[in-house]
Motif scaffolding. Sequence first.
Motif, PDB file in Angstrom:
ATOM      1  N   ILE A 113       0.780  -1.085   0.085  1.00 19.85           N
ATOM      2  CA  ILE A 113       0.196   0.016   0.050  1.00 19.85           C
ATOM      3  C   ILE A 113       0.845   1.339   0.109  1.00 19.85           C
ATOM      4  N   GLY A 114       1.805   1.186   0.671  1.00 16.19           N
ATOM      5  CA  GLY A 114       2.817   2.315   0.792  1.00 16.19           C
ATOM      6  C   GLY A 114       3.512   2.666  -0.627  1.00 16.19           C
ATOM      7  N   VAL A 115       3.843   1.632  -1.189  1.00 15.56           N
ATOM      8  CA  VAL A 115       4.608   1.883  -2.621  1.00 15.56           C
ATOM      9  C   VAL A 115       3.667   2.339  -3.464  1.00 15.56           C
ATOM     10  N   THR A 116       2.237   1.696  -3.559  1.00 14.83           N
ATOM     11  CA  THR A 116       1.447   2.176  -4.273  1.00 14.83           C
ATOM     12  C   THR A 116       0.860   3.638  -4.146  1.00 14.83           C
ATOM     13  N   LEU A 117       1.032   4.118  -2.803  1.00 15.60           N
ATOM     14  CA  LEU A 117       0.921   5.654  -2.622  1.00 15.60           C
ATOM     15  C   LEU A 117       1.749   6.369  -3.139  1.00 15.60           C
ATOM     16  N   ILE A 118       3.152   5.807  -2.888  1.00 11.00           N
ATOM     17  CA  ILE A 118       4.463   6.632  -3.568  1.00 11.00           C
ATOM     18  C   ILE A 118       4.435   6.897  -4.876  1.00 11.00           C
ATOM     19  N   VAL A 119       4.417   5.814  -5.630  1.00 10.94           N
ATOM     20  CA  VAL A 119       4.319   5.655  -6.917  1.00 10.94           C
ATOM     21  C   VAL A 119       3.179   6.415  -7.507  1.00 10.94           C
ATOM     22  N   SER A 120       2.079   6.391  -7.133  1.00  8.55           N
ATOM     23  CA  SER A 120       0.681   7.149  -7.626  1.00  8.55           C
ATOM     24  C   SER A 120       1.091   8.656  -7.568  1.00  8.55           C
ATOM     25  N   THR A 121       1.528   8.909  -6.228  1.00  4.84           N
ATOM     26  CA  THR A 121       1.810  10.372  -6.326  1.00  4.84           C
ATOM     27  C   THR A 121       2.791  10.823  -7.228  1.00  4.84           C
ATOM     28  N   ALA A 122       3.979  10.146  -7.245  1.00  6.37           N
ATOM     29  CA  ALA A 122       4.930  10.431  -8.264  1.00  6.37           C
ATOM     30  C   ALA A 122       4.263  10.468  -9.651  1.00  6.37           C
ATOM     31  N   GLU A 123       3.427   9.787 -10.000  1.00  3.84           N
ATOM     32  CA  GLU A 123       3.039   9.694 -11.168  1.00  3.84           C
ATOM     33  C   GLU A 123       2.139  10.870 -11.516  1.00  3.84           C
ATOM     34  N   ILE A 124       1.250  11.387 -10.645  1.00  3.18           N
ATOM     35  CA  ILE A 124       0.566  12.376 -10.682  1.00  3.18           C
ATOM     36  C   ILE A 124       1.253  13.854 -10.628  1.00  3.18           C
ATOM     37  N   VAL A 125       2.508  13.883  -9.776  1.00  2.54           N
ATOM     38  CA  VAL A 125       3.428  14.984 -10.172  1.00  2.54           C
ATOM     39  C   VAL A 125       4.164  14.991 -11.288  1.00  2.54           C
ATOM     40  N   LEU A 126       4.304  13.820 -11.853  1.00  2.00           N
ATOM     41  CA  LEU A 126       5.264  13.810 -13.336  1.00  2.00           C
ATOM     42  C   LEU A 126       4.244  14.483 -14.081  1.00  2.00           C
ATOM     43  N   ILE A 127       2.979  13.784 -14.255  1.00  2.00           N
ATOM     44  CA  ILE A 127       2.010  14.529 -15.166  1.00  2.00           C
ATOM     45  C   ILE A 127       1.810  16.008 -15.196  1.00  2.00           C
ATOM     46  N   VAL A 128       1.653  16.596 -13.842  1.00  2.00           N
ATOM     47  CA  VAL A 128       1.815  17.907 -13.870  1.00  2.00           C
ATOM     48  C   VAL A 128       3.089  18.609 -14.303  1.00  2.00           C
ATOM     49  N   LEU A 129       4.051  18.215 -14.109  1.00  2.00           N
ATOM     50  CA  LEU A 129       5.554  18.735 -14.442  1.00  2.00           C
ATOM     51  C   LEU A 129       5.391  18.563 -15.945  1.00  2.00           C
ATOM     52  N   ILE A 130       5.078  17.803 -16.660  1.00  2.00           N
ATOM     53  CA  ILE A 130       5.130  17.372 -18.107  1.00  2.00           C
ATOM     54  C   ILE A 130       4.285  18.423 -18.707  1.00  2.00           C
ATOM     55  N   SER A 131       3.036  18.576 -18.039  1.00  2.00           N
ATOM     56  CA  SER A 131       1.777  19.904 -18.594  1.00  2.00           C
ATOM     57  C   SER A 131       2.488  20.950 -18.459  1.00  2.00           C
ATOM     58  N   ARG A 132       3.435  21.136 -17.758  1.00  3.15           N
ATOM     59  CA  ARG A 132       3.961  22.665 -17.583  1.00  3.15           C
ATOM     60  C   ARG A 132       5.029  22.958 -18.525  1.00  3.15           C
ATOM     61  N   LEU A 133       5.487  22.042 -19.129  1.00  2.00           N
ATOM     62  CA  LEU A 133       6.798  22.254 -20.009  1.00  2.00           C
ATOM     63  C   LEU A 133       6.264  22.926 -21.371  1.00  2.00           C
TER      64      LEU A 133
END
Length: 124
Positions: free
Chosen positions: A104-124
């Motif tokens: 569950i911890g890894v799922t939360l960590i990776v899910s959060t990282a993926e959401i942040v990654l999408i936000v960062l890519i959308s800002r490029l």
Amino acid sequence: MKVMDKAELVELRARQRTFNEGYTRAALLCLGNTILMVKIFDERFYDIGILFALLAGLLLVTAYLRRRHSNRDFSDQLRPLPSPAHASGRVFGAPFTTAGWIVIGVTLIVSTAEIVLIVLISRL
């Protein structure tokens, strides 16, 4: 832990490769992505590299916690006593249970990282 025979050693190594080293391999891949972002791309991608570095660090912490969990599972204090019911088959350490809170911890960590990654890519 005291290994009784070769079959138990093989079982222990198989569990370590499968359950412990998976998180470590994922962390190393994230570090590789960090190096790729810093060396190949320009400054606009540094935030993505930092994100992968943070993800790698969190996965290494998770790998450490998972290793401790596995070591406890294989400790001699949890080894079942031989009984006539187990005479036909081998029992290696404690019965396998999924480290649910780690998953569950890894799922939360990776899910959060993926959401942040999408936000960062959308800002490029």
